[in-house]
Scaffold this motif. Structure first.
Motif, PDB file in Angstrom:
ATOM      1  N   ASP A  43       0.801  -1.068  -0.331  1.00  0.00           N
ATOM      2  CA  ASP A  43       0.353   0.131  -0.010  1.00  0.00           C
ATOM      3  C   ASP A  43       0.804   1.319  -0.408  1.00  0.00           C
ATOM      4  O   ASP A  43       1.702   1.271   1.219  1.00  0.00           O
ATOM      5  CB  ASP A  43      -1.125   0.279   1.270  1.00  0.00           C
ATOM      6  N   ILE A  44       1.431   1.803  -0.847  1.00  0.00           N
ATOM      7  CA  ILE A  44       2.016   2.702  -1.383  1.00  0.00           C
ATOM      8  C   ILE A  44       1.153   3.897  -1.381  1.00  0.00           C
ATOM      9  O   ILE A  44       0.069   4.578  -2.547  1.00  0.00           O
ATOM     10  CB  ILE A  44       2.973   3.031  -2.448  1.00  0.00           C
ATOM     11  N   LYS A  45       1.604   5.267  -0.901  1.00  0.00           N
ATOM     12  CA  LYS A  45       1.262   6.477  -1.436  1.00  0.00           C
ATOM     13  C   LYS A  45       2.345   7.590  -1.541  1.00  0.00           C
ATOM     14  O   LYS A  45       3.104   7.593  -0.446  1.00  0.00           O
ATOM     15  CB  LYS A  45       0.030   7.447  -0.391  1.00  0.00           C
ATOM     16  N   ASP A  46       2.087   8.471  -2.438  1.00  0.00           N
ATOM     17  CA  ASP A  46       3.011   9.392  -2.480  1.00  0.00           C
ATOM     18  C   ASP A  46       2.223  10.918  -1.930  1.00  0.00           C
ATOM     19  O   ASP A  46       1.404  11.148  -2.324  1.00  0.00           O
ATOM     20  CB  ASP A  46       3.083   9.488  -4.089  1.00  0.00           C
ATOM     21  N   VAL A  47       3.221  10.993  -0.903  1.00  0.00           N
ATOM     22  CA  VAL A  47       2.596  12.071   0.097  1.00  0.00           C
ATOM     23  C   VAL A  47       4.049  13.189  -0.280  1.00  0.00           C
ATOM     24  O   VAL A  47       5.140  12.737   0.818  1.00  0.00           O
ATOM     25  CB  VAL A  47       2.166  11.632   1.196  1.00  0.00           C
ATOM     26  N   THR A  48       3.472  14.307  -0.049  1.00  0.00           N
ATOM     27  CA  THR A  48       4.512  15.733   0.198  1.00  0.00           C
ATOM     28  C   THR A  48       4.989  16.109   0.835  1.00  0.00           C
ATOM     29  O   THR A  48       4.053  16.068   2.089  1.00  0.00           O
ATOM     30  CB  THR A  48       4.721  16.949  -0.812  1.00  0.00           C
ATOM     31  N   ILE A  49       6.150  15.467   1.717  1.00  0.00           N
ATOM     32  CA  ILE A  49       6.328  16.417   3.416  1.00  0.00           C
ATOM     33  C   ILE A  49       6.614  18.084   3.346  1.00  0.00           C
ATOM     34  O   ILE A  49       7.799  18.304   2.271  1.00  0.00           O
ATOM     35  CB  ILE A  49       7.332  15.427   3.863  1.00  0.00           C
ATOM     36  N   ASP A  50       5.924  18.695   3.872  1.00  0.00           N
ATOM     37  CA  ASP A  50       6.044  20.218   3.306  1.00  0.00           C
ATOM     38  C   ASP A  50       5.926  20.043   5.246  1.00  0.00           C
ATOM     39  O   ASP A  50       5.822  19.866   5.731  1.00  0.00           O
ATOM     40  CB  ASP A  50       5.280  20.701   2.831  1.00  0.00           C
ATOM     41  N   SER A  51       6.110  21.881   5.465  1.00  0.00           N
ATOM     42  CA  SER A  51       6.087  22.782   6.679  1.00  0.00           C
ATOM     43  C   SER A  51       5.558  22.246   7.590  1.00  0.00           C
ATOM     44  O   SER A  51       5.508  22.940   8.708  1.00  0.00           O
ATOM     45  CB  SER A  51       6.581  24.101   6.381  1.00  0.00           C
ATOM     46  N   HIS A  52       3.955  21.563   6.604  1.00  0.00           N
ATOM     47  CA  HIS A  52       2.727  21.303   7.370  1.00  0.00           C
ATOM     48  C   HIS A  52       2.555  19.848   7.924  1.00  0.00           C
ATOM     49  O   HIS A  52       1.727  19.481   8.392  1.00  0.00           O
ATOM     50  CB  HIS A  52       1.312  21.776   6.652  1.00  0.00           C
ATOM     51  N   THR A  53       3.309  19.425   7.600  1.00  0.00           N
ATOM     52  CA  THR A  53       3.498  18.279   8.285  1.00  0.00           C
ATOM     53  C   THR A  53       4.651  18.119  10.084  1.00  0.00           C
ATOM     54  O   THR A  53       5.243  18.363   9.804  1.00  0.00           O
ATOM     55  CB  THR A  53       4.747  17.441   6.891  1.00  0.00           C
ATOM     56  N   ASP A  54       3.617  17.666  10.148  1.00  0.00           N
ATOM     57  CA  ASP A  54       3.752  17.276  11.635  1.00  0.00           C
ATOM     58  C   ASP A  54       4.660  15.723  12.200  1.00  0.00           C
ATOM     59  O   ASP A  54       6.093  15.616  12.913  1.00  0.00           O
ATOM     60  CB  ASP A  54       2.711  16.932  12.591  1.00  0.00           C
ATOM     61  N   PHE A  55       3.947  14.527  11.342  1.00  0.00           N
ATOM     62  CA  PHE A  55       4.844  13.922  11.693  1.00  0.00           C
ATOM     63  C   PHE A  55       4.340  12.705  11.125  1.00  0.00           C
ATOM     64  O   PHE A  55       3.543  13.071   9.949  1.00  0.00           O
ATOM     65  CB  PHE A  55       4.834  12.776  13.025  1.00  0.00           C
ATOM     66  N   LEU A  56       5.568  11.378  10.545  1.00  0.00           N
ATOM     67  CA  LEU A  56       5.157  10.495   9.727  1.00  0.00           C
ATOM     68  C   LEU A  56       5.226   9.122  10.525  1.00  0.00           C
ATOM     69  O   LEU A  56       5.947   8.718  11.776  1.00  0.00           O
ATOM     70  CB  LEU A  56       5.615  10.431   8.658  1.00  0.00           C
ATOM     71  N   ILE A  57       4.200   8.129  10.774  1.00  0.00           N
ATOM     72  CA  ILE A  57       3.396   7.128  10.873  1.00  0.00           C
ATOM     73  C   ILE A  57       3.886   5.846  10.855  1.00  0.00           C
ATOM     74  O   ILE A  57       3.220   5.521   9.895  1.00  0.00           O
ATOM     75  CB  ILE A  57       2.113   6.794  11.839  1.00  0.00           C
ATOM     76  N   LEU A  58       5.172   4.759  10.900  1.00  0.00           N
ATOM     77  CA  LEU A  58       5.643   4.231  10.304  1.00  0.00           C
ATOM     78  C   LEU A  58       5.104   3.093  11.441  1.00  0.00           C
ATOM     79  O   LEU A  58       5.183   2.308  12.243  1.00  0.00           O
ATOM     80  CB  LEU A  58       7.188   3.435   9.784  1.00  0.00           C
ATOM     81  N   ALA A  59       3.568   1.879  10.737  1.00  0.00           N
ATOM     82  CA  ALA A  59       3.207   0.807  11.293  1.00  0.00           C
ATOM     83  C   ALA A  59       2.970  -0.188  10.975  1.00  0.00           C
ATOM     84  O   ALA A  59       2.081  -0.062   9.716  1.00  0.00           O
ATOM     85  CB  ALA A  59       1.772   1.718  11.883  1.00  0.00           C
ATOM     86  N   SER A  60       3.142  -1.695  11.102  1.00  0.00           N
ATOM     87  CA  SER A  60       2.778  -3.288  10.771  1.00  0.00           C
ATOM     88  C   SER A  60       1.215  -3.410  10.988  1.00  0.00           C
ATOM     89  O   SER A  60       0.731  -2.462  11.834  1.00  0.00           O
ATOM     90  CB  SER A  60       3.865  -3.675  10.730  1.00  0.00           C
ATOM     91  N   ASP A  61       1.064  -4.201  10.386  1.00  0.00           N
ATOM     92  CA  ASP A  61      -0.429  -4.843   9.957  1.00  0.00           C
ATOM     93  C   ASP A  61      -0.751  -4.941  11.610  1.00  0.00           C
ATOM     94  O   ASP A  61      -2.042  -5.033  11.215  1.00  0.00           O
ATOM     95  CB  ASP A  61      -0.677  -5.344   8.799  1.00  0.00           C
ATOM     96  N   GLY A  62       0.097  -5.417  12.755  1.00  0.00           N
ATOM     97  CA  GLY A  62      -0.716  -5.772  13.332  1.00  0.00           C
ATOM     98  C   GLY A  62      -0.999  -4.071  14.303  1.00  0.00           C
ATOM     99  O   GLY A  62      -2.171  -4.211  15.365  1.00  0.00           O
ATOM    100  N   ILE A  63      -1.076  -2.725  14.092  1.00  0.00           N
ATOM    101  CA  ILE A  63      -1.127  -1.574  13.954  1.00  0.00           C
ATOM    102  C   ILE A  63      -2.558  -0.998  12.843  1.00  0.00           C
ATOM    103  O   ILE A  63      -3.773  -0.849  13.953  1.00  0.00           O
ATOM    104  CB  ILE A  63      -0.598  -0.624  14.381  1.00  0.00           C
ATOM    105  N   SER A  64      -1.858  -1.491  12.160  1.00  0.00           N
ATOM    106  CA  SER A  64      -3.200  -0.970  10.947  1.00  0.00           C
ATOM    107  C   SER A  64      -4.941  -1.659  11.078  1.00  0.00           C
ATOM    108  O   SER A  64      -5.778  -1.673  10.927  1.00  0.00           O
ATOM    109  CB  SER A  64      -3.056  -0.530   9.024  1.00  0.00           C
ATOM    110  N   LYS A  65      -4.907  -2.947  11.767  1.00  0.00           N
ATOM    111  CA  LYS A  65      -5.648  -4.265  10.915  1.00  0.00           C
ATOM    112  C   LYS A  65      -6.382  -3.527  12.226  1.00  0.00           C
ATOM    113  O   LYS A  65      -7.538  -4.290  12.711  1.00  0.00           O
ATOM    114  CB  LYS A  65      -4.848  -5.655  11.527  1.00  0.00           C
ATOM    115  N   VAL A  66      -6.351  -2.932  13.960  1.00  0.00           N
ATOM    116  CA  VAL A  66      -7.299  -2.450  14.823  1.00  0.00           C
ATOM    117  C   VAL A  66      -7.233  -1.772  15.208  1.00  0.00           C
ATOM    118  O   VAL A  66      -8.141  -0.836  15.625  1.00  0.00           O
ATOM    119  CB  VAL A  66      -6.351  -3.517  15.982  1.00  0.00           C
ATOM    120  N   MET A  67      -6.968  -0.692  14.779  1.00  0.00           N
ATOM    121  CA  MET A  67      -7.009   0.634  14.237  1.00  0.00           C
ATOM    122  C   MET A  67      -6.932   1.525  13.100  1.00  0.00           C
ATOM    123  O   MET A  67      -6.500   0.788  12.034  1.00  0.00           O
ATOM    124  CB  MET A  67      -6.561   1.782  15.291  1.00  0.00           C
TER     125      MET A  67
END
Length: 110
Positions: A43-67
């Motif tokens: 699942d790939i998304k191309d997102v521009t990181i700019d001055s409005h970007t606060d943070f990036l979350i890199l998480a495995s599916d053990g997180i994304s499956k439940v929230m």
């Protein structure tokens, strides 16, 4: 374990998910014999990181499956320290009965 017609075997707590008797992690390596049972497309998304970007979350599916992504963002927004934010997401996934691998990195830009 319960076996379905597609060859997928569900897992019980403490069990390892398997496909046709093989560890499901083999999907990472693209085993041709498992392709009919698994989606190996990232699942790939191309997102521009700019001055409005606060943070990036890199998480495995053990997180994304439940929230949802938004739930993870809401938890992360409450904490300034990215390490603490990641430490909050992991127990939250466990609290929600995640049965998959759980890993998380939070990168704060500002």
């Amino acid at each position: 374990m319960i076996e379905s017609k597609g060859g997928f075997v569900t897992n019980r707590p403490g069990d390892v998910p398997r496909v046709n008797g093989l560890l499901a992690v083999s999907r990472v390596f693209g085993d041709k014999n498992l392709k009919p049972y698994l989606n190996a497309e990232p699942d790939i998304k191309d997102v521009t990181i700019d001055s409005h970007t606060d943070f990036l979350i890199l998480a495995s599916d053990g997180i994304s499956k439940v929230m949802s992504n938004q739930e993870a963002v809401d938890i992360t927004k409450k904490l300034r320290d990215p390490k603490e934010a990641a430490k909050q997401l992991i127990p939250e996934a466990l609290k929600r009965n995640s049965k998959d691998d759980i890993s998380c990195i939070v990168i704060r830009f500002r």
